[in-house]
Design an enzyme around this catalytic site. Sequence first.
Site, short mmCIF file in Angstrom:
data_model
loop_
_atom_site.label_atom_id
_atom_site.label_comp_id
_atom_site.label_asym_id
_atom_site.label_seq_id
_atom_site.Cartn_x
_atom_site.Cartn_y
_atom_site.Cartn_z
CE LYS A 266 -3.94 -1.74 2.73
NZ LYS A 266 -5.00 -1.55 1.73
NE ARG A 340 -11.02 -9.54 -2.04
CZ ARG A 340 -11.32 -8.61 -2.93
NH1 ARG A 340 -11.61 -8.94 -4.18
NH2 ARG A 340 -11.32 -7.34 -2.59
N1 BES Z 1 -8.01 -3.73 4.43
C1 BES Z 1 -8.22 -3.28 3.12
C2 BES Z 1 -9.52 -2.50 2.94
C3 BES Z 1 -9.64 -1.22 3.69
C4 BES Z 1 -9.40 -0.01 3.07
C5 BES Z 1 -10.09 -1.21 5.01
C6 BES Z 1 -9.56 1.18 3.77
C7 BES Z 1 -10.25 -0.02 5.71
C8 BES Z 1 -9.98 1.18 5.08
C9 BES Z 1 -8.24 -4.48 2.15
O1 BES Z 1 -7.49 -5.56 2.50
C10 BES Z 1 -7.72 -3.96 0.85
O2 BES Z 1 -6.61 -3.55 0.81
N2 BES Z 1 -8.57 -4.00 -0.18
C11 BES Z 1 -8.19 -3.51 -1.45
C12 BES Z 1 -8.75 -4.46 -2.47
C13 BES Z 1 -8.23 -4.23 -3.86
C14 BES Z 1 -6.77 -4.58 -3.95
C15 BES Z 1 -9.04 -5.08 -4.82
C16 BES Z 1 -8.76 -2.10 -1.62
O3 BES Z 1 -9.85 -1.83 -1.10
O4 BES Z 1 -8.10 -1.27 -2.22
ZN ZN Z 2 -5.44 -5.41 1.87
#
Ligand code: BES
Ligand code: ZN
Length: 486
Positions: A266, A340
Amino acid sequence: MEIKVEVGSPMQAPRDLVALGIFEEDGVPGALGQLVVSGDFKGKPEETLLLYPQAEGGPKRVLLIGLGKVDEVKPDALRRAGAIAVRRAQSLQTSAFSFSLPRYQALNAPALAQGLAEGIVLGDYRYLRFRTALSDEQKFEVTSATIHTSAENESAVREGVTTGQVVAAGVLTARELVNTPGADKTPPVFANDAVRVGAEHGFSVTVLDDTELEAQGFGGIMAVGKGSYGRPRFIIMEHGHAEEGKPTVCFVGKGITFDSGGLSLKPADAMETMKNDMGGGAAVIGAMQVVADLNLPIHVVGLVASAENMPSGRSFRPGDILTTLSGKTIEVLNTDAEGRIVLSDALFYAQRYNPAAVIELSTLTGAVIIALGTQTIGLMATDQSLADKVLAAGETSSERCWQLPLWQEYFDMIKSEYADMKNIGGRPAGSITAGAFLANFTNYPFVHLDIAGAAYADKPARVYNSAGGTGAGVRLLVQFLLDNYA
Ligand code: BES
Ligand code: ZN
Ligand code: ZN
């Protein structure tokens, strides 16, 4: 904080602080009305005015708190008023305060008293564990709140207050876990926290460690945790027992103790708050605490899939194909869509209980924040009657959910060339393709709740939330059980 219930008016004794909830229709009552220029206080929700009545033998201070219109009043108005009252007691440094409604008969339902008690406990909470220099206000503890009611409503109010205190304590357990930094809650530590809560509140907790997970084929959880020194854990909590004719309800939570994104790292600003990525798991632990404390007459199983998602030479990679506990395979295209993957094992595991309902909570997608904002929970379901029950519980508990569809086209978006499915479906409908992914591992009435927005608030929009973890989901889960099984 002790919450007492007393019959009669709080105005006849020299108390430090009396909070009076005021409805818009009523205005400021009696002699107090003469202290306010007409129209200055309208009783709008969350409006406040502090008065110094100077009446012989009466309270030193009276805090008027608006509750809105009487025929629209919901428990949340009292939840907010309770939080406002306790916060003012903190800042005024009065260790005890009273709360009353001028129309006693209006505080008549257990649900209203429950909301009020919840607001007092939730509003009192601050996360101060790592502060070494506390201000006078931060050091100060409000030790007692007295709720005033009429004789005829006393038993209803007592019942609601007891429930409210128990529910709020469960919410605080969840908040405390979310607020704990990632370094202090790697999966083994987090699992021990669940064991401790279970021992304190009387539900059973079994933890599967990484050796057992490997041996039993939890290929999703193990893959996500590969890059971290803190090895994965699977937490199994249980209240009551499976019995003939008694339904089993499962709660399932995402327990990523820190989500760096893994090799699909990230950006820094998106990573800042990722200690909250176990918010779903925290809600399940908090709800189990409440279920045990209320000793609800139902078999409830809580499952939390916990791993830390880190980049390293051992991490799982984009392009890897995982075999999950179910035997189904996942093509990993982005290691940041890890929630997931761990949940696929937990949801398949839940099948062994032959559950009447499974509600799963996860901080699953940033996309749900784009769609619904930070206060609304995204709901997806394979069973409409279960969805309707959760939606209703959301209205009552003011943890509101909004349903998104799980149509075939969304399942099509996560089809893979090489495996049974891929772990991302692209930016369009990002929350729904994640929900569809999860549904592939269920064979029971299933509701998925995406709490990515609701679980955490740097600047909380609700007065009874403090900065950081909100404990989102606990009140909702408990309300669902109280509505349908109590
Ligand atoms: N933990 C994150 C989602 C999240 C984002 C939670 C902001 C709380 C606040 C999750 O694991 C994630 O990173 N999801 C990605 C999915 C994408 C790569 C398809 C996302 O939401 O960007
Ligand atoms: Zn994630
Ligand atoms: Zn995540």
